[in-house]
Design a protein around this motif. Structure first.
Motif, mmCIF file in Angstrom:
data_model
loop_
_atom_site.group_PDB
_atom_site.id
_atom_site.type_symbol
_atom_site.label_atom_id
_atom_site.label_comp_id
_atom_site.label_asym_id
_atom_site.label_seq_id
_atom_site.Cartn_x
_atom_site.Cartn_y
_atom_site.Cartn_z
ATOM 1 N N GLU A 1 0.868 -1.142 -0.012
ATOM 2 C CA GLU A 1 0.066 0.020 0.034
ATOM 3 C C GLU A 1 0.910 1.268 -0.097
ATOM 4 O OE1 GLU A 1 -2.976 -0.063 2.978
ATOM 5 O OE2 GLU A 1 -3.707 -1.906 2.499
ATOM 6 N N ASN A 2 2.032 1.363 0.725
ATOM 7 C CA ASN A 2 2.836 2.420 0.578
ATOM 8 C C ASN A 2 4.141 2.399 0.093
ATOM 9 O OD1 ASN A 2 0.949 3.859 2.567
ATOM 10 N ND2 ASN A 2 2.027 2.554 4.344
ATOM 11 N N ASP A 3 4.406 1.101 -0.488
ATOM 12 C CA ASP A 3 5.665 1.124 -1.150
ATOM 13 C C ASP A 3 5.787 0.196 -2.378
ATOM 14 O OD1 ASP A 3 7.366 2.411 0.839
ATOM 15 O OD2 ASP A 3 7.559 0.689 2.070
ATOM 16 N N LEU A 4 6.258 0.643 -3.353
ATOM 17 C CA LEU A 4 6.241 -0.115 -4.644
ATOM 18 C C LEU A 4 7.747 -0.699 -4.835
ATOM 19 C CD1 LEU A 4 4.542 -0.485 -7.242
ATOM 20 C CD2 LEU A 4 5.375 1.701 -8.130
ATOM 21 N N GLU A 14 16.059 6.196 -13.442
ATOM 22 C CA GLU A 14 15.166 7.115 -13.128
ATOM 23 C C GLU A 14 13.612 6.298 -13.078
ATOM 24 O OE1 GLU A 14 12.636 11.237 -14.246
ATOM 25 O OE2 GLU A 14 14.416 10.308 -15.461
ATOM 26 N N VAL A 15 12.787 6.591 -11.953
ATOM 27 C CA VAL A 15 11.546 6.001 -11.746
ATOM 28 C C VAL A 15 10.629 7.175 -11.824
ATOM 29 C CG1 VAL A 15 9.878 4.437 -10.542
ATOM 30 C CG2 VAL A 15 12.353 3.909 -10.660
ATOM 31 N N ALA A 16 9.509 7.194 -12.712
ATOM 32 C CA ALA A 16 8.601 8.492 -12.574
ATOM 33 C C ALA A 16 7.061 7.750 -12.541
ATOM 34 C CB ALA A 16 8.411 9.154 -13.895
ATOM 35 N N ILE A 17 6.225 8.382 -11.763
ATOM 36 C CA ILE A 17 4.676 7.875 -11.773
ATOM 37 C C ILE A 17 3.907 8.852 -12.193
ATOM 38 C CG2 ILE A 17 3.267 7.277 -9.948
ATOM 39 C CD1 ILE A 17 5.634 5.484 -9.737
ATOM 40 N N TYR A 18 2.995 8.492 -13.237
ATOM 41 C CA TYR A 18 2.042 9.098 -13.721
ATOM 42 C C TYR A 18 0.581 8.797 -13.510
ATOM 43 C CZ TYR A 18 5.958 10.633 -16.691
ATOM 44 O OH TYR A 18 7.235 10.839 -17.200
ATOM 45 N N ASP A 19 -0.282 9.877 -13.485
ATOM 46 C CA ASP A 19 -1.567 9.615 -13.005
ATOM 47 C C ASP A 19 -2.316 9.055 -14.527
ATOM 48 O OD1 ASP A 19 -2.353 11.768 -14.505
ATOM 49 O OD2 ASP A 19 -2.994 12.848 -12.701
ATOM 50 N N VAL A 20 -3.541 8.626 -14.173
ATOM 51 C CA VAL A 20 -4.388 8.012 -15.728
ATOM 52 C C VAL A 20 -4.555 9.326 -16.573
ATOM 53 C CG1 VAL A 20 -5.559 6.315 -14.555
ATOM 54 C CG2 VAL A 20 -6.680 8.549 -14.684
ATOM 55 N N TYR A 21 -4.370 10.543 -16.281
ATOM 56 C CA TYR A 21 -4.354 11.730 -17.083
ATOM 57 C C TYR A 21 -3.127 12.040 -17.931
ATOM 58 C CZ TYR A 21 -8.946 12.206 -14.873
ATOM 59 O OH TYR A 21 -10.141 11.847 -14.403
ATOM 60 N N ASP A 43 2.082 8.932 -0.394
ATOM 61 C CA ASP A 43 1.251 10.222 -0.568
ATOM 62 C C ASP A 43 0.347 10.381 -1.689
ATOM 63 O OD1 ASP A 43 2.889 11.229 1.543
ATOM 64 O OD2 ASP A 43 4.348 12.127 0.371
ATOM 65 N N LEU A 44 0.284 9.129 -2.503
ATOM 66 C CA LEU A 44 -0.681 9.064 -3.664
ATOM 67 C C LEU A 44 -2.071 8.771 -3.318
ATOM 68 C CD1 LEU A 44 1.569 7.219 -6.264
ATOM 69 C CD2 LEU A 44 1.259 9.529 -5.923
ATOM 70 N N GLU A 45 -2.823 9.079 -3.839
ATOM 71 C CA GLU A 45 -4.406 8.833 -3.595
ATOM 72 C C GLU A 45 -4.588 7.422 -4.120
ATOM 73 O OE1 GLU A 45 -7.377 11.751 -4.570
ATOM 74 O OE2 GLU A 45 -6.103 13.496 -3.797
ATOM 75 N N ALA A 46 -5.775 6.699 -3.659
ATOM 76 C CA ALA A 46 -5.820 5.505 -4.339
ATOM 77 C C ALA A 46 -6.278 5.621 -5.766
ATOM 78 C CB ALA A 46 -7.030 4.716 -3.668
ATOM 79 N N GLY A 47 -6.135 4.763 -6.662
ATOM 80 C CA GLY A 47 -6.338 4.920 -7.989
ATOM 81 C C GLY A 47 -5.240 4.092 -8.759
ATOM 82 N N VAL A 48 -5.327 4.324 -10.215
ATOM 83 C CA VAL A 48 -4.640 3.731 -11.154
ATOM 84 C C VAL A 48 -3.461 4.550 -11.630
ATOM 85 C CG1 VAL A 48 -4.599 2.615 -13.553
ATOM 86 C CG2 VAL A 48 -6.657 2.228 -12.104
ATOM 87 N N TYR A 49 -2.282 4.071 -11.627
ATOM 88 C CA TYR A 49 -1.219 4.764 -12.091
ATOM 89 C C TYR A 49 -0.299 4.123 -13.016
ATOM 90 C CZ TYR A 49 -2.223 7.858 -7.944
ATOM 91 O OH TYR A 49 -3.007 8.833 -7.284
ATOM 92 N N PHE A 64 -0.138 0.121 -12.314
ATOM 93 C CA PHE A 64 -0.297 -0.287 -11.051
ATOM 94 C C PHE A 64 -1.448 0.325 -10.521
ATOM 95 C CE2 PHE A 64 2.407 3.253 -10.121
ATOM 96 C CZ PHE A 64 2.052 3.496 -8.831
ATOM 97 N N VAL A 65 -2.165 -0.206 -9.379
ATOM 98 C CA VAL A 65 -3.408 0.405 -8.640
ATOM 99 C C VAL A 65 -2.815 0.534 -7.225
ATOM 100 C CG1 VAL A 65 -5.475 -0.240 -7.770
ATOM 101 C CG2 VAL A 65 -4.744 -1.233 -10.007
ATOM 102 N N LYS A 66 -2.836 1.776 -6.776
ATOM 103 C CA LYS A 66 -2.611 2.241 -5.379
ATOM 104 C C LYS A 66 -3.841 1.951 -4.533
ATOM 105 C CE LYS A 66 -0.631 4.650 -1.733
ATOM 106 N NZ LYS A 66 -1.712 4.477 -0.826
ATOM 107 N N LYS A 67 -3.962 1.348 -3.461
ATOM 108 C CA LYS A 67 -5.017 1.139 -2.634
ATOM 109 C C LYS A 67 -5.063 1.913 -1.704
ATOM 110 C CE LYS A 67 -5.725 -3.835 -3.697
ATOM 111 N NZ LYS A 67 -5.848 -5.203 -3.443
#
Length: 67
Positions: A1-4, A14-21, A43-49, A64-67
């Motif tokens: 839930e808190n670590d990937l 480098e690792v970058a995280i993007y939202d569905v938009y 710190d990310l809200e629940a959702g698809v990233y 991935f899906v953040k719960k």
């Protein structure tokens, strides 16, 4: 839930995280040459990233899906 956890044989730069938009929500430079990286996503809200991993051999994008 808190670590990937990212396990790979390739050298990760480098690792970058993007939202569905397609908006970048975080980016992390990696200087270590270990086969496993940990990205804190608490710190990310629940959702698809989407996670983009930049290596010496190119870029890899995974969902991935953040719960």
């Amino acid at each position: 839930e808190n670590d990937l956890f990212i396990a790979t044989e390739m050298n990760v730069k480098e690792v970058a995280i993007y939202d569905v938009y397609g908006r970048q929500t975080m980016s992390q430079q990696v200087n270590e040459t270990t086969s496993q990286q940990v990205v804190e996503v608490a710190d990310l809200e629940a959702g698809v990233y989407f996670m983009k991993v930049v290596t010496n051999e190119g870029e890899i994008v995974k969902r991935f899906v953040k719960k």
